[in-house]
Write a protein that holds these residues in place. Sequence first.
Motif, PDB file in Angstrom:
ATOM      1  N   THR A 145       0.895  -1.151   0.000  1.00  9.39           N
ATOM      2  CA  THR A 145       0.000   0.000   0.000  1.00  9.39           C
ATOM      3  C   THR A 145       0.933   1.199   0.000  1.00  9.39           C
ATOM      4  OG1 THR A 145      -1.653  -1.194   1.261  1.00  9.39           O
ATOM      5  CG2 THR A 145      -1.834   1.210   1.221  1.00  9.39           C
ATOM      6  N   GLU A 171      -5.245  -8.918  -0.188  1.00  6.84           N
ATOM      7  CA  GLU A 171      -6.404  -8.477   0.597  1.00  6.84           C
ATOM      8  C   GLU A 171      -5.999  -7.535   1.724  1.00  6.84           C
ATOM      9  OE1 GLU A 171      -7.330 -11.827  -1.835  1.00  6.84           O
ATOM     10  OE2 GLU A 171      -5.759 -11.674  -0.308  1.00  6.84           O
ATOM     11  N   GLN A 172      -4.886  -7.830   2.380  1.00 13.45           N
ATOM     12  CA  GLN A 172      -4.409  -6.956   3.456  1.00 13.45           C
ATOM     13  C   GLN A 172      -3.995  -5.595   2.899  1.00 13.45           C
ATOM     14  OE1 GLN A 172      -1.506  -9.832   4.867  1.00 13.45           O
ATOM     15  NE2 GLN A 172      -2.455  -9.789   6.888  1.00 13.45           N
ATOM     16  N   SER A 192      -7.117  -3.668   1.981  1.00  6.15           N
ATOM     17  CA  SER A 192      -7.806  -3.213   3.185  1.00  6.15           C
ATOM     18  C   SER A 192      -7.120  -1.983   3.773  1.00  6.15           C
ATOM     19  CB  SER A 192      -7.835  -4.350   4.209  1.00  6.15           C
ATOM     20  OG  SER A 192      -8.441  -3.930   5.400  1.00  6.15           O
ATOM     21  N   ARG A 193      -5.797  -1.994   3.779  1.00  2.07           N
ATOM     22  CA  ARG A 193      -5.043  -0.847   4.297  1.00  2.07           C
ATOM     23  C   ARG A 193      -5.221   0.368   3.383  1.00  2.07           C
ATOM     24  NH1 ARG A 193      -3.807   2.254   8.285  1.00  2.07           N
ATOM     25  NH2 ARG A 193      -1.649   2.951   8.347  1.00  2.07           N
ATOM     26  N   TYR A 249      -7.845   1.088   1.664  1.00  3.55           N
ATOM     27  CA  TYR A 249      -9.176   1.610   1.982  1.00  3.55           C
ATOM     28  C   TYR A 249      -9.128   2.452   3.260  1.00  3.55           C
ATOM     29  CZ  TYR A 249     -14.126   1.714   3.203  1.00  3.55           C
ATOM     30  OH  TYR A 249     -15.395   2.126   3.543  1.00  3.55           O
ATOM     31  N   ALA A 250      -8.437   1.960   4.276  1.00  4.45           N
ATOM     32  CA  ALA A 250      -8.344   2.685   5.546  1.00  4.45           C
ATOM     33  C   ALA A 250      -7.613   4.015   5.364  1.00  4.45           C
ATOM     34  CB  ALA A 250      -7.639   1.829   6.593  1.00  4.45           C
TER      35      ALA A 250
END
Length: 88
Positions: free
Chosen positions: A4, A56-57, A60-61, A63-64
């Motif tokens: 990310t 996926e991790q 997800s990060r 998105y955060a």
Amino acid sequence: MNYTYLLRCRDGSLYCGWTNRLEERLKAHNEGKGAKYTRSRRPVELIYYEEFPTKEQAMSREYAIKRLTRAGKLRLISDWKRETDHDG
């Protein structure tokens, strides 16, 4: 490895994304082949990244981070640079 990342665009704006090939993705952004957002804001500079074992991790990060305010993103970058001694 999956990443990310945050870019600083020429206009000072920030762009967040994820990839499994960080150097290639940065090159693509700077060649105008990356995200539509960065195409007209080149050159871009990599200013932050995190590594994750799964896609996926990383997603997800991403998105955060995208939900953070600009000030929150800048604080994240500043803390990361201080903690890890990254030059940017």
